[in-house]
Enzyme design. Structure first.
Site, PDB file in Angstrom:
ATOM      1  N   ASP A  91     -11.446  60.603 -61.583  1.00 41.00           N
ATOM      2  CA  ASP A  91     -12.991  60.658 -61.991  1.00 41.00           C
ATOM      3  C   ASP A  91     -13.610  61.426 -62.981  1.00 41.00           C
ATOM      4  OD1 ASP A  91     -13.213  58.779 -59.952  1.00 41.00           O
ATOM      5  OD2 ASP A  91     -13.006  60.394 -58.450  1.00 41.00           O
ATOM      6  N   TYR A 144     -17.761  55.919 -54.882  1.00 39.15           N
ATOM      7  CA  TYR A 144     -17.527  57.356 -54.205  1.00 39.15           C
ATOM      8  C   TYR A 144     -18.502  58.279 -54.465  1.00 39.15           C
ATOM      9  CZ  TYR A 144     -13.641  56.857 -50.809  1.00 39.15           C
ATOM     10  OH  TYR A 144     -13.052  56.451 -49.740  1.00 39.15           O
TER      11      TYR A 144
END
Length: 809
Positions: free
Chosen positions: A440, A535
């Site tokens: 990420d 997310y």
């Protein structure tokens, strides 16, 4: 670009100073373009062509809570007093990012982003960390923080540039940066940090604003039209003559999933397609409606021999891989996909979030509320210097890695030099080549796509906020935009005191009256919110009055899903759980990596002390006859040890429930031990040396084989904790350059590499790399949105104080 933006504090801490520029307020007209990060592939019709208005994109909450929420402090005061960390440890301001970007563009005749390239060979700034602050040398920072020198360490940036003509990526050190955060000046130093060709361009960081796949995707969809249109009638925006989204919804592609087939020469990614009923619920609705269409693209990138991009594999309705469009057409597949029974956002919705019973956002707190903490910052600084009940520290938000807390002191003594989020990785199971994975910090950045905190929801109404710099943002359904020359700031973090409703310590006196004694646990919370697409990550640093601190990450958001049909791909159940009709959610593991650079006393005189709990017959007690009354029964006992050197199995921790242990970073300075009580005079009594222990809440490790490409990408995930000797060139636990072709590590940036040299850890500056992992086997209750769940690392005083610190005056 107008001036609607984050508001600088005036001398009263109020919004009212000069404004920073951001892409807010002004309207621009954008024709939709297909691209790597354009969520709606092929939305070239007039339906989505229009104006881009980012009014309200940057919050103006700063200064609304209370006039004295943040004290504005001058640079002169910082140079001579407390809070110096704000001068040297803050992430780049938007103005600094723009200035550095301009310097790179001028120096290299480069484009500021891939979208701005004048031709395919022009170099360009790439990735969510294209321009970011370079961490200064620790020794120089400590000398300044501790008043040994008045010389402020020089401030530099690192710029990541893709160079198509030479088929490589280069990172430059640029600076020094002088002036103020609002009006910076960039020096002429321009140093290449890698060798030419050392980082192949196929391994450049993901560029979520790239549009180089547009024509390829459009052509592939057109070729597949004979099989797609019967299954997705009136849903595909490429087919303008039949597209009716208001009747049946939209099928669109999301081309940003890295593929394990990538090599240093070829960049391979997956394009996955989703269906949504309503474009207004775009990112909220898509994750519950995957379609059975996936294809892989391959872009060969070598000097003088670029090929592609081209489609290398197609999966259609659970079958494949097919090598070409014609192969799909020839297969004559009768696809079983049906239009999902999706909601329309009503109260009966199952596939989109509903804020039922939500707390109403409150933007202003009337009157003044007494705070037990103080917050200060120089003008133009994103971060905040905080003081609370013996604690003091500086917090900022890094562009790629997220929240960092620096120079953490308790009662005047530094405990931690750096407590920082390092990585958030997710590894999924899957078949048909679909082992989805995310790094990420590289894909979206943990400090780029952030949430603007809402008072009364994300943080209490009386919280004080801090900011992050950024330039990437999504505008659905149009896609992602991002240019460091247009950097802005967001109000993504908050600071507040929390009454937890529990006791920090307590005891019942056992009398008839049953009286209890104790004190309530009130903690100081520093929180920041990040987003990586489906997310969300809510990071909190938690400080308690007993001298303990904690790093907590709450994982939130939407599960990734796949289409499943019993007659076609029942094997998907080996990787996933069924959470709705024809909807499978693959199992996956989250790995949150946190860096803790503890400084117990003199930084270069630290060590690692291990206390293991065993069961058996300790030798000294046995020889003294102390075990005779209970023989042959075994007893629990402690074995202590000092870790001599780095290395797997030496300075790494994988908890064993049969052999629990406590790992502490201690001061090995004999003078420190001698200053303690008489009980600590014995040289063999290592327990008496002051220190802090690190304790993780969930102890899942990476279960893939060590030689798996993803195990190399996230080497830290082999361990719950790994301890290494501090080095200024060992700043991060992972690198964005390993998102593609992770089997070929780049630049020696890995905890695995840091452990290899086996350096001595006795009397050294010790760094801990802690992995907070969570094994997520989805459940039906994960639809449409997951309940936030935490993982935590506790940093606890262990023989540091002579008694419970909360009881000391």
């Amino acid at each position: 670009m107008d001036q609607e933006s984050s508001i600088l504090l005036d001398e009263n801490g109020q919004g009212g100073g000069q404004r920073r520029e951001s892409p807010g307020g002004k309207q621009r007209t954008y024709a939709l373009v297909l691209g790597l990060t354009t969520f709606v592939i092929g939305l070239l019709t007039g339906v989505f062509v229009g104006t881009r208005n980012t009014d309200g994109f940057v919050s103006s909450f700063r200064g609304e809570i209370e006039e004295t929420a943040v004290t504005l402090i001058s640079t002169t005061a910082l140079e001579t007093g407390e809070g110096r960390a704000a001068l040297v440890l803050d992430e780049l301001s938007p103005e600094e990012i723009r200035a550095v970007s301009a310097k790179v563009v001028e120096r290299l005749s480069a484009a500021s982003s891939s979208k701005n390239q004048k031709n395919k060979n022009q170099p360009y700034l790439v990735g969510v960390n294209a321009v970011e602050w370079e961490t200064p040398r620790k020794a120089e920072v400590l000398a300044f923080l501790d008043g040994e020198t008045k010389e402020v360490p020089k401030r530099y940036a690192r710029a990541t540039v893709a160079r198509p003509e030479t088929a490589d990526v280069m990172v430059f050190r640029v600076g020094p940066i002088s002036g103020t955060r609002k009006a910076p000046s960039v020096g002429e130093e321009f140093e290449a940090l890698y060798g030419d060709g050392e980082i192949p361009i196929a391994k450049m960081p993901p560029d979520i604003c790239d549009e180089s796949l547009s024509e390829l995707i459009a052509a592939t969809m057109e070729g597949l039209r004979p099989v797609l249109e019967p299954v997705f009638p009136r849903m595909i925006p490429f087919f303008e003559d039949t597209y009716k989204p208001e009747e049946v919804g939209t099928v669109f592609g999301f081309p940003i999933f890295p593929d394990l087939k990538s090599t240093p020469e070829s960049r391979v990614m997956m394009v996955k397609f989703f269906w949504i009923r309503d474009g207004k619920a775009f990112n909220n609705g898509m994750w519950m409606h995957p379609t059975p269409l996936v294809f892989q693209t391959n872009h060969t990138m070598v000097k003088g021999g670029e090929e592609g991009p081209f489609v290398s594999a197609i999966y259609w309705c659970g079958r494949g891989p097919f090598g070409t469009v014609q192969d799909v057409l020839d297969a004559k597949i009768d696809c079983e996909w049906e239009v999902p029974a999706a909601s329309d956002g009503s109260s009966e919705a199952w596939d989109t979030p509903i804020e039922r019973g939500a707390v109403e956002e409150k933007k202003k707190v009337k009157g003044k509320k007494k705070r037990t903490f103080s917050v200060s910052a120089p003008e133009g600084t994103n971060g905040r210097y905080v003081k609370w009940k013996g604690w003091e520290f500086f917090v900022t938000q890094r562009l790629s890695t997220g929240m960092s807390v620096w120079d953490i002191r308790f009662r005047g003594k530094r405990i931690v030099y750096e407590l920082s989020l390092q990585e958030s990785a997710a590894i999924y199971g899957g078949g048909q080549g679909d082992q989805t994975y995310y790094l990420d910090t590289a894909m979206t950045g943990m400090g780029q796509i952030t949430g603007i905190v809402r008072p009364g929801v994300d943080c209490p109404e009386d919280a004080v906020t801090f900011w992050n710099s950024a330039w990437v943002y999504g505008e659905f359904p149009r896609g992602f935009f991002g240019d460091p020359m247009e950097a802005f700031s967001r109000e993504s973090g908050c600071i507040f005191e929390l009454d937890t409703g529990t006791a920090l310590w307590s005891h019942v006196d056992q009398s008839r009256k049953g009286k209890t004694m104790g004190i309530s646990r009130k903690s100081l919370i520093v929180r920041a919110i990040s987003n990586s697409g489906n997310y969300d990550y809510i990071a909190s640093a938690i400080f308690d009055i007993d001298g303990s601190l904690h790093f907590e990450m709450r994982l939130a958001g939407m599960a990734e899903t796949r289409w499943i049909h019993q007659k076609v791909n029942a094997w998907e159940a080996d990787f996933s759980t069924l959470i709705h009709s024809h909807l499978a959610a693959p199992m996956h593991t989250h790995y949150i990596n946190v860096k803790v650079d503890l400084d117990i006393g003199q930084p270069d005189k630290n060590g690692i002390h291990v206390m293991r709990s065993l069961s058996g017959y300790p030798q000294a007690a046995k020889e003294a006859g102390a075990l005779e009354p209970l023989e042959p029964l075994a007893s629990k006992y402690i074995v202590e040890d000092i870790v001599k050197k780095e290395g797997p199995g030496n300075s790494t921790v994988v908890p064993d429930p049969h052999r629990p242990a406590v790992w502490r970073v201690i001061s090995m300075d004999q003078k420190t031990a001698d200053q303690r009580t008489a009980l600590c005079k014995e040289e063999s009594s290592w327990s008496c040396y002051p220190g802090y222990a690190l304790v993780a809440s969930e102890t899942v490790r990476n279960t893939l084989p060590d030689d798996h490409p993803l195990s190399k990408m996230i080497g830290f995930a082999k361990y719950t904790m790994a301890f290494t000797k501090q080095h200024d060139d060992e700043q991060r636990s992972s690198t964005p350059f390993d998102t593609y072709a992770p089997q070929n590590r780049t630049g020696g940036i890995s905890v695995d590499v840091y452990l290899e040299d086996g350096e001595s850890l006795e009397g050294a500056d010790v760094v801990a790399w802690a992995t907070l992992a969570h094994e997520h086997i989805p459940r039906s209750e994960d639809a449409p949105l997951i309940s936030n769940y935490p993982v935590r690392l506790s940093v606890l005083p262990w023989n540091y104080f002579p008694r419970h610190a909360a009881m000391e005056p």
